[in-house]
Design an enzyme around this catalytic site. Structure first.
Site, PDB file in Angstrom:
ATOM      1  N   ASN A   1       0.839  -1.194   0.000  1.00 37.50           N
ATOM      2  CA  ASN A   1       0.000   0.000   0.000  1.00 37.50           C
ATOM      3  C   ASN A   1       0.878   1.250   0.000  1.00 37.50           C
ATOM      4  O   ASN A   1       1.962   1.278   0.565  1.00 37.50           O
ATOM      5  CB  ASN A   1      -1.018  -0.003   1.151  1.00 37.50           C
ATOM      6  CG  ASN A   1      -0.421  -0.098   2.534  1.00 37.50           C
ATOM      7  OD1 ASN A   1       0.533  -0.838   2.778  1.00 37.50           O
ATOM      8  ND2 ASN A   1      -0.985   0.636   3.474  1.00 37.50           N
TER       9      ASN A   1
ATOM     10  N   CYS B   1      -4.116   0.736  -2.561  1.00 38.65           N
ATOM     11  CA  CYS B   1      -4.051  -0.515  -1.796  1.00 38.65           C
ATOM     12  C   CYS B   1      -2.955  -1.425  -2.342  1.00 38.65           C
ATOM     13  O   CYS B   1      -2.602  -1.366  -3.529  1.00 38.65           O
ATOM     14  CB  CYS B   1      -5.384  -1.256  -1.869  1.00 38.65           C
ATOM     15  SG  CYS B   1      -6.758  -0.376  -1.126  1.00 38.65           S
TER      16      CYS B   1
ATOM     17  N   GLU C   1      -3.159  -4.625  -2.887  1.00 40.73           N
ATOM     18  CA  GLU C   1      -3.713  -5.528  -3.893  1.00 40.73           C
ATOM     19  C   GLU C   1      -3.765  -4.839  -5.254  1.00 40.73           C
ATOM     20  O   GLU C   1      -3.408  -5.421  -6.274  1.00 40.73           O
ATOM     21  CB  GLU C   1      -5.127  -5.972  -3.493  1.00 40.73           C
ATOM     22  CG  GLU C   1      -5.181  -6.712  -2.171  1.00 40.73           C
ATOM     23  CD  GLU C   1      -5.447  -5.805  -0.971  1.00 40.73           C
ATOM     24  OE1 GLU C   1      -6.083  -6.279  -0.017  1.00 40.73           O
ATOM     25  OE2 GLU C   1      -5.022  -4.629  -0.982  1.00 40.73           O
TER      26      GLU C   1
ATOM     27  N   CYS D   1     -10.469  -4.748   0.431  1.00 42.55           N
ATOM     28  CA  CYS D   1     -11.607  -3.826   0.376  1.00 42.55           C
ATOM     29  C   CYS D   1     -12.459  -4.155  -0.860  1.00 42.55           C
ATOM     30  O   CYS D   1     -12.061  -4.931  -1.732  1.00 42.55           O
ATOM     31  CB  CYS D   1     -11.112  -2.385   0.332  1.00 42.55           C
ATOM     32  SG  CYS D   1     -10.385  -1.886  -1.250  1.00 42.55           S
TER      33      CYS D   1
END
Length: 132
Positions: A43, A54, A56, A88
């Site tokens: 992140n 983020c 990911e 998220c």
């Protein structure tokens, strides 16, 4: 060491490189392409929180920038959390776009494996939804 343990460890290493001066909540992710190549991300925060990225999303964008279009596995680790840190909603939709099937979520009790369609984002909207 199992494949799941190895991926969780790689996600933890990625989290150590996070830029999280505001939340101090470091997250790392590793996506695995169909050919087995791996791409990591951490992140990256910003003082304008909406501009933060983020882990990911960073890992997926890195893989996509390298030409990868299908990423069946992703591992996520939040090294500063006391509970497993699930992705998220925004990242879940990105995962859906690139065909994630298996999500490894590391936590204090070790990594857990979750099926994307059943556990993470059931009844999701994806590219094939636009074909009808």
């Amino acid at each position: 060491m199992t494949d799941v343990d190895r991926l969780a460890a790689a996600a933890r290493r990625a989290a150590e490189r996070a830029y999280a001066p505001y939340s101090r909540f470091r997250v790392g992710a590793v996506v695995v392409a169909e050919d087995g190549s791996e791409f990591s991300g951490a992140n990256v925060e910003n003082s304008a929180y909406g501009s933060s990225i983020c882990a990911e999303a960073t890992a997926i964008a890195t893989a996509a920038s390298a030409g990868v279009r299908r990423m069946p596995t992703i591992a996520v680790a939040c090294i500063d959390a006391t509970d497993p840190g699930f992705p998220c909603g925004n990242c879940r939709q990105l995962m859906r776009e690139f065909g994630v099937e298996r999500v490894v979520v590391d936590g204090p009790d070790g990594p857990g494996v979750h099926r994307f369609d059943e556990d993470i984002l059931p009844n999701s909207f994806g590219p094939e939804s636009l074909e009808s």
